[in-house]
Design an enzyme around this catalytic site. Structure first.
Site, PDB file in Angstrom:
ATOM      1  N   GLU A 211       0.857  -1.198   0.000  1.00 29.94           N
ATOM      2  CA  GLU A 211       0.000   0.000   0.000  1.00 29.94           C
ATOM      3  C   GLU A 211       0.886   1.238   0.000  1.00 29.94           C
ATOM      4  OE1 GLU A 211      -3.475   0.798  -0.201  1.00 29.94           O
ATOM      5  OE2 GLU A 211      -2.378   2.669  -0.446  1.00 29.94           O
TER       6      GLU A 211
ATOM      7  N   HIS B 173     -42.308  -6.407  16.238  1.00 28.30           N
ATOM      8  CA  HIS B 173     -43.074  -5.165  16.167  1.00 28.30           C
ATOM      9  C   HIS B 173     -42.689  -4.288  17.354  1.00 28.30           C
ATOM     10  CE1 HIS B 173     -46.415  -2.447  15.504  1.00 28.30           C
ATOM     11  NE2 HIS B 173     -46.698  -2.540  16.801  1.00 28.30           N
TER      12      HIS B 173
ATOM     13  N   CYS C  89     -12.065   3.656   0.008  1.00 27.92           N
ATOM     14  CA  CYS C  89     -13.245   3.500   0.862  1.00 27.92           C
ATOM     15  C   CYS C  89     -13.041   4.106   2.254  1.00 27.92           C
ATOM     16  CB  CYS C  89     -13.594   2.018   0.965  1.00 27.92           C
ATOM     17  SG  CYS C  89     -14.919   1.681   2.116  1.00 27.92           S
TER      18      CYS C  89
ATOM     19  N   VAL D 103     -23.150  18.452 -19.921  1.00 22.14           N
ATOM     20  CA  VAL D 103     -22.162  19.449 -19.490  1.00 22.14           C
ATOM     21  C   VAL D 103     -21.097  19.603 -20.574  1.00 22.14           C
ATOM     22  CG1 VAL D 103     -20.337  19.884 -17.796  1.00 22.14           C
ATOM     23  CG2 VAL D 103     -22.589  19.094 -17.043  1.00 22.14           C
TER      24      VAL D 103
ATOM     25  N   ASP E  24     -12.672  -2.981  -8.014  1.00 18.69           N
ATOM     26  CA  ASP E  24     -12.971  -1.938  -9.011  1.00 18.69           C
ATOM     27  C   ASP E  24     -12.093  -2.056 -10.252  1.00 18.69           C
ATOM     28  OD1 ASP E  24     -14.715  -0.964  -7.146  1.00 18.69           O
ATOM     29  OD2 ASP E  24     -13.871   1.058  -7.054  1.00 18.69           O
TER      30      ASP E  24
ATOM     31  N   GLY F 222     -23.516  15.004 -12.494  1.00 22.43           N
ATOM     32  CA  GLY F 222     -23.788  13.574 -12.364  1.00 22.43           C
ATOM     33  C   GLY F 222     -24.706  13.269 -11.198  1.00 22.43           C
ATOM     34  N   ALA F 223     -25.924  12.762 -11.511  1.00 18.06           N
ATOM     35  CA  ALA F 223     -26.873  12.394 -10.441  1.00 18.06           C
ATOM     36  C   ALA F 223     -26.765  10.901 -10.158  1.00 18.06           C
ATOM     37  CB  ALA F 223     -28.294  12.769 -10.834  1.00 18.06           C
ATOM     38  N   GLY F 224     -25.547  10.445  -9.912  1.00 15.48           N
ATOM     39  CA  GLY F 224     -25.328   9.054  -9.510  1.00 15.48           C
ATOM     40  C   GLY F 224     -25.164   8.998  -8.004  1.00 15.48           C
TER      41      GLY F 224
ATOM     42  N   ARG G 217      -0.378   4.528   0.060  1.00 14.21           N
ATOM     43  CA  ARG G 217      -0.887   5.604   0.926  1.00 14.21           C
ATOM     44  C   ARG G 217      -0.252   5.498   2.304  1.00 14.21           C
ATOM     45  NH1 ARG G 217      -6.192   7.787  -0.623  1.00 14.21           N
ATOM     46  NH2 ARG G 217      -7.079   6.352  -2.114  1.00 14.21           N
TER      47      ARG G 217
END
Ligand code: NAD
Length: 462
Positions: free
Chosen positions: A33, A441, A42, A233, A309, A176-178, A35
Site C-alpha cells: 500500500e 413489532h 473506501c 455538461v 474496481d 452527475g446524479a449518480g 498511501r
C-alpha cells in the site's frame, strides 16, 4: 527482499479482506500500500468519511426539522465545519488503524510503497523486489475525467476534494446524479448549500428501478436539491474562488450556464492501474479498460489475479470484499465463489435507497411474468414515530413460483433492511417465506414483510 505465498497490491476493502483471509487460511501474505494509511479509497476518501458527514448533517436536519415537534426545544445547533471535519478525520483514523491492527493480528506484512509487477511472481516496491507464488491486484479505481472539465480539487473537485472543502460552499454544482453526486449533494444541501445537480440522462441514478428512482427524485426535490436532467455538461471555467459550468439541455440544444462556488464532478470512476507495469507485461484488458479476468479472477499473466474496481462489475466495496475472500479461498485450494445475482446496492442519503436483484424494468424487458408487492412506510408505525415514513418497499417475485427476483427499498435504514431480502434470495426463498416469518413489532422490517404479503393475499396495514 522477501518471498511470500501471496502479495496483494492495494489495501482497500478488496485487498485488505483478501490479505486477512489468505493469512487466516495459512498463506504467507503481504499487502502493498502506497498511501500513508491502509483502507484504500473506501476508508480514506470514500465510503467511511462520507458516512460521517452524512450522519452529522442528518443530525442537523433532525434538530432543525423534527426536534421541536417531539417537544425538544432550544436553540438549533449551528455548523462548526472545522469540528465536523475533525470528527470525520477521527472516524477515518479509527478505521484505518483498525486495519493495521488486523494485519498485525493476522500476520499480514504491510509493504509500504507503490507496487510494480516486473514479471510473473515479482513485485517491485521502491528499491526492493519481493517474490510471491501468486499476486492479487486490488488497486481500485479513480474518478473519471470529463472533457472540458479540469479538476483542481479546490474549486472543481472530485469526491476526494468534496470531503475536505475549506468551508461549506454557498452554491454547489454537481455534475452527475449518480451515487456520489446525490450522497454528497444531499450532505451539502442539509448543511445549507444551494445545490444544483446536472444529469446527462433523463433519469437520476441510472440502473435503479425506475419507480424507486422517480420517488427518490421527488424526495430529494422536497429536501431542496435542484436536479436538472437531460443536461449535457460542456465544460467548466474555474476562477479563483468560484466556477462556471456550461451545459446544453438535450431536449432543445439550448445553452445554459451555472455559477457555483464549488463544482463536484461525479460522473463515474475508472480502474486505477497506473504504475503497475501491466502494459509492458501485456496483461489483457476489457474494452472498458478493466483488467480482464476469467471466472476464477485469473488475469492473462500466469499467477496474477485481479479483483474489485479494477475488474468488471459494479464498483462497490462489498463486491470487492467478496471477490477478495473468493480469491483467498481459491489460492488456498478451496472453491471461492461470488453470487453476482445477489449483490446489494445502497445509496446513503436520507432516506436511503437499497436494491438487490432484478428491477421491474429488467423483468419487463425480459418478458418475465412477475408480481410486484409494495408497501409504503406510511403504514409502518415505527417509521411514523420516527418522522421517517417517506418511501416504500417493493418485492418482485416470479408470477408462478413466487420466488423472489428482486427487492427495492426507498426508506429508513433501507441499506440494512435489504439484507433480509438478500438472504432470502440466497436461499431461493419465495415471497411467502418472508411473509410467513415472524417480524418483531414495531420495526421498519415489518414493511419488508408487508411487501412480501402484498405478493400474496395482501398486506394488513394498507
Ligand atoms: P455513477 O456511475 O453512480 O453516476 C454517474 C452519473 O453521472 C450518471 O448518472 C451519469 O449518467 C452521469 N453523467 C455522466 N457523464 C455526464 C455528463 N457529461 N454530464 C452530466 N452527467 C453525466 O458514478 P459516481 O456517482 O461518480 O460513482 C462512481 C462509482 O463509485 C460508482 O460505480 C458507484 O457505484 C461507486 N460508489 C458507490 C457508493 C455506494 O455504494 N454508496 C458510493 C460512492 C461511490
Amino acid at each position: 527482499m522477501a518471498s511470500y505465498d501471496v502479495i496483494i497490491i492495494g489495501s482497500g476493502p478488496g485487498g485488505y479482506v483478501c490479505a486477512i483471509r489468505c493469512a487466516q487460511l495459512g498463506l504467507k501474505t503481504a499487502c502493498v500500500e502506497g498511501r500513508d494509511t491502509l483502507g484504500g479509497t473506501c476508508l480514506n476518501v470514500g465510503c467511511i468519511p462520507s458516512k460521517a458527514l452524512l450522519h452529522a448533517s442528518h443530525q442537523l436536519h433532525e434538530a432543525e426539522h423534527n426536534f421541536a415537534k417531539m417537544g425538544l426545544k432550544g436553540k438549533s445547533p449551528s455548523v462548526d465545519w472545522a469540528q465536523m471535519q475533525a470528527y470525520k478525520d477521527e472516524v477515518i483514523g479509527q478505521n484505518t488503524k483498525g486495519i493495521e491492527f488486523l494485519f498485525k493480528k493476522n500476520k499480514v506484512d504491510w509493504i509500504k510503497g507503490w507496487a510494480k509487477i516486473t514479471s510473473a511472481g515479482k513485485v517491485e516496491v521502491g528499491e526492493e523486489t519481493h517474490t510471491a507464488k501468486s499476486i492479487v491486484i486490488a488497486s481500485g479505481s479513480e474518478a473519471s475525467s470529463l472533457p472540458g472539465v479540469e479538476v483542481d480539487e479546490k474549486v472543481v473537485v472530485t469526491s476526494t476534494g468534496a470531503l475536505s472543502l475549506p468551508k461549506v460552499p454557498k452554491r454547489l454544482a454537481v455534475i452527475g446524479a449518480g451515487v456520489i453526486g446525490l450522497e454528497l449533494g444531499s450532505v451539502y444541501a442539509r448543511l445549507g448549500a444551494e445545490v444544483t445537480v446536472l444529469e446527462y440522462l433523463d433519469q437520476i441514478t441510472p440502473g435503479l428501478d425506475t419507480e424507486i428512482a422517480r420517488s427518490f427524485r421527488s424526495l430529494l426535490k422536497k429536501q431542496g436539491l435542484e436536479i436538472i436532467t437531460g443536461a449535457a455538461v460542456q465544460g467548466t471555467e474555474a476562477l479563483k474562488t468560484k466556477a462556471k459550468v456550461s451545459y446544453t439541455l438535450r431536449k432543445d440544444d439550448s445553452e445554459h450556464q451555472l455559477d457555483a462556488d464549488v463544482v463536484l464532478v461525479a460522473t463515474g470512476r475508472k480502474p486505477f492501474t497506473k504504475g503497475l507495469g501491466l502494459d509492458a507485461l501485456g496483461v489483457e484488458t476489457t474494452k472498458h479498460g478493466q483488467i480482464a479476468t476469467d471466472a476464477g479472477y485469473k488475469t492473462s499473466l500466469a499467477g496474477v489475479y485481479a479483483i474489485g474496481d479494477a475488474i468488471e462489475g459494479p464498483m462497490l466495496a462489498h463486491k470487492a470484499e467478496d471477490e477478495g475472500m473468493a480469491v483467498a479461498e481459491i489460492l488456498a485450494g478451496q472453491k471461492g465463489h461470488v453470487n453476482y445475482d445477489v449483490i446489494p446496492g445502497v445509496i446513503y442519503t436520507h432516506p436511503e435507497v437499497a436494491s438487490v436483484g432484478q428491477t421491474e424494468d429488467q423483468l419487463k424487458e425480459a418478458g418475465r411474468a412477475y408480481k410486484a408487492g409494495k408497501f409504503s412506510f406510511m403504514g409502518n408505525g415505527r417509521a411514523k414515530a420516527n418522522f421517517a415514513a417517506d418511501g416504500f418497499v417493493k418485492i418482485l417475485a416470479d408470477a408462478e413460483t413466487d420466488r423472489i427476483l428482486g427487492g427495492h427499498i426507498l426508506g429508513p435504514a433501507a441499506g440494512d433492511l435489504i439484507h433480509e431480502i438478500c438472504v432470502a434470495m440466497e436461499f431461493g426463498a419465495a415471497a411467502e417465506d418472508l411473509a410467513r416469518t415472524c417480524h418483531a413489532h414495531p420495526t421498519y422490517s415489518e414493511a419488508v414483510r408487508e411487501a412480501a404479503l402484498a405478493c400474496g393475499d395482501g398486506p394488513i396495514h394498507s
